[in-house]
Structure formats: C-alpha cells, structure tokens
Design a protein around this motif. Structure first.
Motif, mmCIF file in Angstrom:
data_model
loop_
_atom_site.group_PDB
_atom_site.id
_atom_site.type_symbol
_atom_site.label_atom_id
_atom_site.label_comp_id
_atom_site.label_asym_id
_atom_site.label_seq_id
_atom_site.Cartn_x
_atom_site.Cartn_y
_atom_site.Cartn_z
ATOM 1 N N SER A 126 1.434 11.650 28.007
ATOM 2 C CA SER A 126 1.445 12.458 27.080
ATOM 3 C C SER A 126 1.898 13.806 27.190
ATOM 4 N N ASP A 127 1.888 14.004 28.529
ATOM 5 C CA ASP A 127 2.400 15.376 28.931
ATOM 6 C C ASP A 127 3.730 15.512 29.861
ATOM 7 N N VAL A 128 4.713 15.649 29.250
ATOM 8 C CA VAL A 128 5.976 15.531 30.056
ATOM 9 C C VAL A 128 6.809 16.888 30.227
ATOM 10 N N LEU A 129 7.256 17.239 31.482
ATOM 11 C CA LEU A 129 8.238 18.268 31.563
ATOM 12 C C LEU A 129 9.607 17.743 31.953
ATOM 13 N N TYR A 130 10.434 17.979 31.262
ATOM 14 C CA TYR A 130 11.880 17.349 31.489
ATOM 15 C C TYR A 130 12.701 18.757 31.665
ATOM 16 N N LEU A 131 13.446 18.469 32.609
ATOM 17 C CA LEU A 131 14.267 19.892 33.387
ATOM 18 C C LEU A 131 15.742 19.229 33.588
ATOM 19 N N THR A 132 16.729 19.697 32.890
ATOM 20 C CA THR A 132 18.155 19.069 33.144
ATOM 21 C C THR A 132 18.846 20.289 33.823
ATOM 22 N N ILE A 133 19.342 19.939 34.856
ATOM 23 C CA ILE A 133 20.309 21.089 35.997
ATOM 24 C C ILE A 133 21.669 20.462 35.839
ATOM 25 N N SER A 134 22.495 21.340 35.223
ATOM 26 C CA SER A 134 23.946 20.717 35.361
ATOM 27 C C SER A 134 24.446 22.164 35.354
ATOM 28 N N THR A 135 25.751 22.468 34.609
ATOM 29 C CA THR A 135 26.265 23.635 34.397
ATOM 30 C C THR A 135 25.503 24.893 34.083
ATOM 31 N N GLY A 136 24.360 24.340 33.034
ATOM 32 C CA GLY A 136 23.327 25.120 32.812
ATOM 33 C C GLY A 136 21.947 24.700 33.049
ATOM 34 N N ILE A 137 20.977 25.320 32.646
ATOM 35 C CA ILE A 137 19.508 24.609 33.053
ATOM 36 C C ILE A 137 18.732 24.472 31.801
ATOM 37 N N GLY A 138 18.450 23.493 31.268
ATOM 38 C CA GLY A 138 17.760 23.299 30.099
ATOM 39 C C GLY A 138 16.289 22.559 30.121
ATOM 40 N N GLY A 139 15.670 22.386 29.197
ATOM 41 C CA GLY A 139 14.244 21.772 29.356
ATOM 42 C C GLY A 139 13.713 21.226 27.968
ATOM 43 N N GLY A 140 13.064 20.460 28.129
ATOM 44 C CA GLY A 140 11.991 20.145 27.009
ATOM 45 C C GLY A 140 10.483 19.855 27.466
ATOM 46 N N VAL A 141 9.626 20.046 26.407
ATOM 47 C CA VAL A 141 8.212 19.809 26.975
ATOM 48 C C VAL A 141 7.607 18.713 26.005
ATOM 49 N N ILE A 142 7.177 17.683 26.462
ATOM 50 C CA ILE A 142 5.965 17.093 25.400
ATOM 51 C C ILE A 142 4.598 17.347 25.712
ATOM 52 N N SER A 143 3.904 17.843 24.897
ATOM 53 C CA SER A 143 2.552 18.314 25.081
ATOM 54 C C SER A 143 1.504 17.577 24.487
ATOM 55 N N SER A 144 0.527 16.858 24.814
ATOM 56 C CA SER A 144 -0.365 16.016 24.034
ATOM 57 C C SER A 144 0.325 15.088 23.003
ATOM 58 N N GLY A 145 1.392 14.597 23.468
ATOM 59 C CA GLY A 145 2.122 13.539 22.707
ATOM 60 C C GLY A 145 3.017 14.033 21.283
ATOM 61 N N MET A 146 3.095 15.490 21.821
ATOM 62 C CA MET A 146 3.980 16.319 20.842
ATOM 63 C C MET A 146 5.226 16.894 21.531
ATOM 64 N N LEU A 147 6.428 16.957 20.791
ATOM 65 C CA LEU A 147 7.500 17.797 21.313
ATOM 66 C C LEU A 147 7.013 19.234 20.914
ATOM 67 N N VAL A 148 7.244 20.277 21.874
ATOM 68 C CA VAL A 148 7.161 21.324 21.671
ATOM 69 C C VAL A 148 8.368 21.870 21.321
ATOM 70 N N VAL A 149 8.247 22.713 20.231
ATOM 71 C CA VAL A 149 9.425 23.299 19.335
ATOM 72 C C VAL A 149 9.210 24.689 18.925
ATOM 73 N N GLY A 150 8.013 25.078 18.643
ATOM 74 C CA GLY A 150 7.654 26.414 18.492
ATOM 75 C C GLY A 150 7.835 26.709 16.982
ATOM 76 N N THR A 151 7.947 27.791 16.462
ATOM 77 C CA THR A 151 7.951 28.251 14.992
ATOM 78 C C THR A 151 9.213 28.026 14.293
ATOM 79 N N ARG A 152 10.346 28.041 15.203
ATOM 80 C CA ARG A 152 11.817 28.113 14.563
ATOM 81 C C ARG A 152 12.418 27.194 15.513
ATOM 82 N N GLY A 153 11.968 26.411 16.124
ATOM 83 C CA GLY A 153 12.483 25.145 17.141
ATOM 84 C C GLY A 153 13.213 25.626 18.104
ATOM 85 N N LEU A 154 12.863 26.971 18.563
ATOM 86 C CA LEU A 154 13.594 27.919 19.664
ATOM 87 C C LEU A 154 12.796 27.205 21.210
ATOM 88 N N ALA A 155 11.885 26.781 21.059
ATOM 89 C CA ALA A 155 11.149 26.402 22.281
ATOM 90 C C ALA A 155 11.857 24.860 22.846
#
Ligand SMILES: [Zn+2]
Length: 314
Positions: A126-155
């Motif tokens: 239910s709590d996942v941290l995804y980190l992608t490392i290639s030409t850039g570094i990006g990521g995504g977080v699932i917190s308590s079963g929800m994708l964290v996107v913030g108020t404008r989707g910028l997270a």
C-alpha cells in the motif's frame, strides 16, 4: 467486449496499446517515431489512435502517460521535454472530444509507479516508492493506496531534491539535485572529469562515454568506474533516506537503465541509505526491488490509471 486504450508519449516513440478491459495483455500495440521537434505530432498521434480504434466495441477510456509537468485533474500538459509545441496543451480534453470517451492524463514517472504497484514489483503493498534512474531521475509514490500527485499533479519529483548544495547544474536549471549527481549522464560526467585530471582507468574520455560502458568497465575491475557508481549510489542512498522519512514505504522499486547495473549501484545505495536513516525502524521489513515492467511500465500505468479513474466515477 470493452477495451481501454493506453498511450505512452515517449522521447523516441508514441505508442498506443489496446487492452481488453479485464486484461493486462494488449491486443495490439502500434507505434510511430515521436519526432517531437516537428509540427503535426498531435495529428500523427490521432492517426495512430484511429488505426487501432475498435469499430464494434465499447472503448471505456483513453489514458495517456506523458513526461513533464502534467495536470491529471484538468488533463492539460504544462510542458513536455520532447515536444516543445505542446505548451499548456489540453491533450485529454482534445482526445475526449474527438473520440467521445473519457480521457485521462498522467506524468510518465507517476504512471510507471502505478504500473509497478498494480501489475509489477509492488503488488500487495500500500506504500510504494518508485525511483527511475536513467538519463534523468524520476519517481512516483503510492501512499496508503493512493498515488501522490499533489494539488496540481506536480508531485513527486524525487530527482530534484538537493543532495549537494551548490553542486553541478541539473537539467532543470538548479544546482546540486540528485539527478545532477546520480543520473547516467552525471556518472559519465564524473568519469570524464576524473580522466581529465589524470586518473588512470581503462575508460577513454569523450562525449559518447555512457553509464552502460562504465558499468562494463566496473565489472572488469576498473577502479574509477566502480568509484563512479559508488558515488552515485552514495547520493541516491542519502536521498532515499529522506524519502523514507517522508513516506515510510514498505517497498522501494528501482527502474530505469542505470539501475540495471544491479549490485554495482544498489549495494552502495543500501549502505548509504542505512547510514543516513534517522531511525532503524524505517528499515524494518523494507523491501528493495527492481522494476518488472521494463518498457511497458508507462502503458500499464496508464491502464491502471484508467481503471482507477473509471471506478472512482462509477
Ligand atoms: Zn533538478
């Protein structure tokens, strides 16, 4: 039978996949070169969708994964690095209007995180941290079963955390971000700098030197190559400890080409993370995994996004 169309706006290719609604195996995948500097990218995308759009079936939704700042609530791409013309581009609205179906939009790293959570290495968590490392570094977080996107989707821009104040310039224009010291190009830049000051190595300096070549040299025992990965791993582990403090995930999933260096990178990451964490409780039961979906992460993440959005509106 009904289907969902998933679209991946890649740096080199636009891809459209048709998934039967209850399946994660696409019936068909079509692609075309992105050629994002040229005019008419949208028209080519539409032609690609037309070529696979089923005539006699219900299309439940179209769901898009796109790099750069995107707003999942409005369906507008603020900007995307490979297609300069798409500024404040209301892609989801345009697709929804044209095809008369719901259309959804998400940042590609967030979509990859969703894909790995629903269909890949993160299943059951239910709590996942995804980190992608290639030409850039990006990521995504699932917190308590929800994708964290913030108020404008910028997270959550996990590659743009300061790990070395005043350090090298990042692709975003600021200094010392994780991406600027631990991405593939950052590893290559470090090696080039060390070669320039006379460090001995089997590697040859130059603009074509890349993280994969450096990984091969490291496996042959090249000390500079090993040090370059160790240094990147040290920074990633430092940032990861911060991410553990912020999100307390039960699994960390590494994606991207540079992560394929395996223990060469991940051993220093783990060592650094353990030294930087403020309390060992964050490490209790913490799983470290590599991504399973490879190139399909964006498409499968877009598929997952469609299922989540459809079920929240029904
Ligand atoms: Zn940055």
């Amino acid at each position: 039978m009904s289907v969902i169309l998933a679209i991946d706006i890649g740096g080199t290719q636009l891809r459209v996949a048709v998934y039967p609604t209850a399946s994660t195996t696409p019936r068909v995948v079509q692609k075309t070169p992105t050629r994002g500097q040229e005019q008419g990218v949208y028209d080519r995308l539409v032609a690609l969708i037309d070529s696979v759009f089923p005539k006699d079936e219900v299309v439940e939704a179209i769901s898009v994964a796109c790099p750069g700042p995107t707003n999942p609530f409005t369906g507008v791409i603020a900007s995307t690095p490979n297609i300069p013309a798409w500024k404040d581009f209301p892609l989801a609205g345009m697709l929804s209007e044209r095809y008369k179906v719901p259309a959804y939009l998400g940042n590609d790293a967030n979509m990859a995180a969703l894909g790995e959570w629903k269909y890949g290495a993160g299943q059951g968590h239910s709590d996942v941290l995804y980190l992608t490392i290639s030409t850039g570094i990006g990521g995504g977080v699932i917190s308590s079963g929800m994708l964290v996107v913030g108020t404008r989707g910028l997270a959550t821009e996990l590659g743009h955390m300061v790990v070395l104040p005043g350090g090298p310039l990042c692709g975003c224009g600021l200094r010392g971000h994780l991406e600027a010291v631990a991405s593939g190009p950052a590893i290559a830049r470090y090696v080039n700098e060390q070669l320039a000051v006379g460090c001995s190595s089997s590697l040859k300096p130059g603009p074509n030197l890349d993280a994969r070549t450096i990984a091969e040299a490291a496996r042959q025992g090249d000390k500079l190559a090993i040090d370059a990965y160790a240094q990147a791993g040290e920074f990633i582990g430092q940032a990861l400890a911060d991410f553990l403090h912020a999100f307390n995930p039960s699994i960390v999933i590494f994606g991207g080409g540079v992560s394929q260096a395996g223990s060469l990178l991940l051993d220093p990451v783990r060592d650094s993370m353990e030294r930087h964490v403020m309390n060992p409780s964050y490490l209790d039961g913490l799983q470290i995994a590599t991504a399973r979906l490879g190139d399909e992460a964006g498409l499968l993440g877009a598929l997952a996004q469609a299922h989540i959005r459809l079920s929240s509106t029904s």
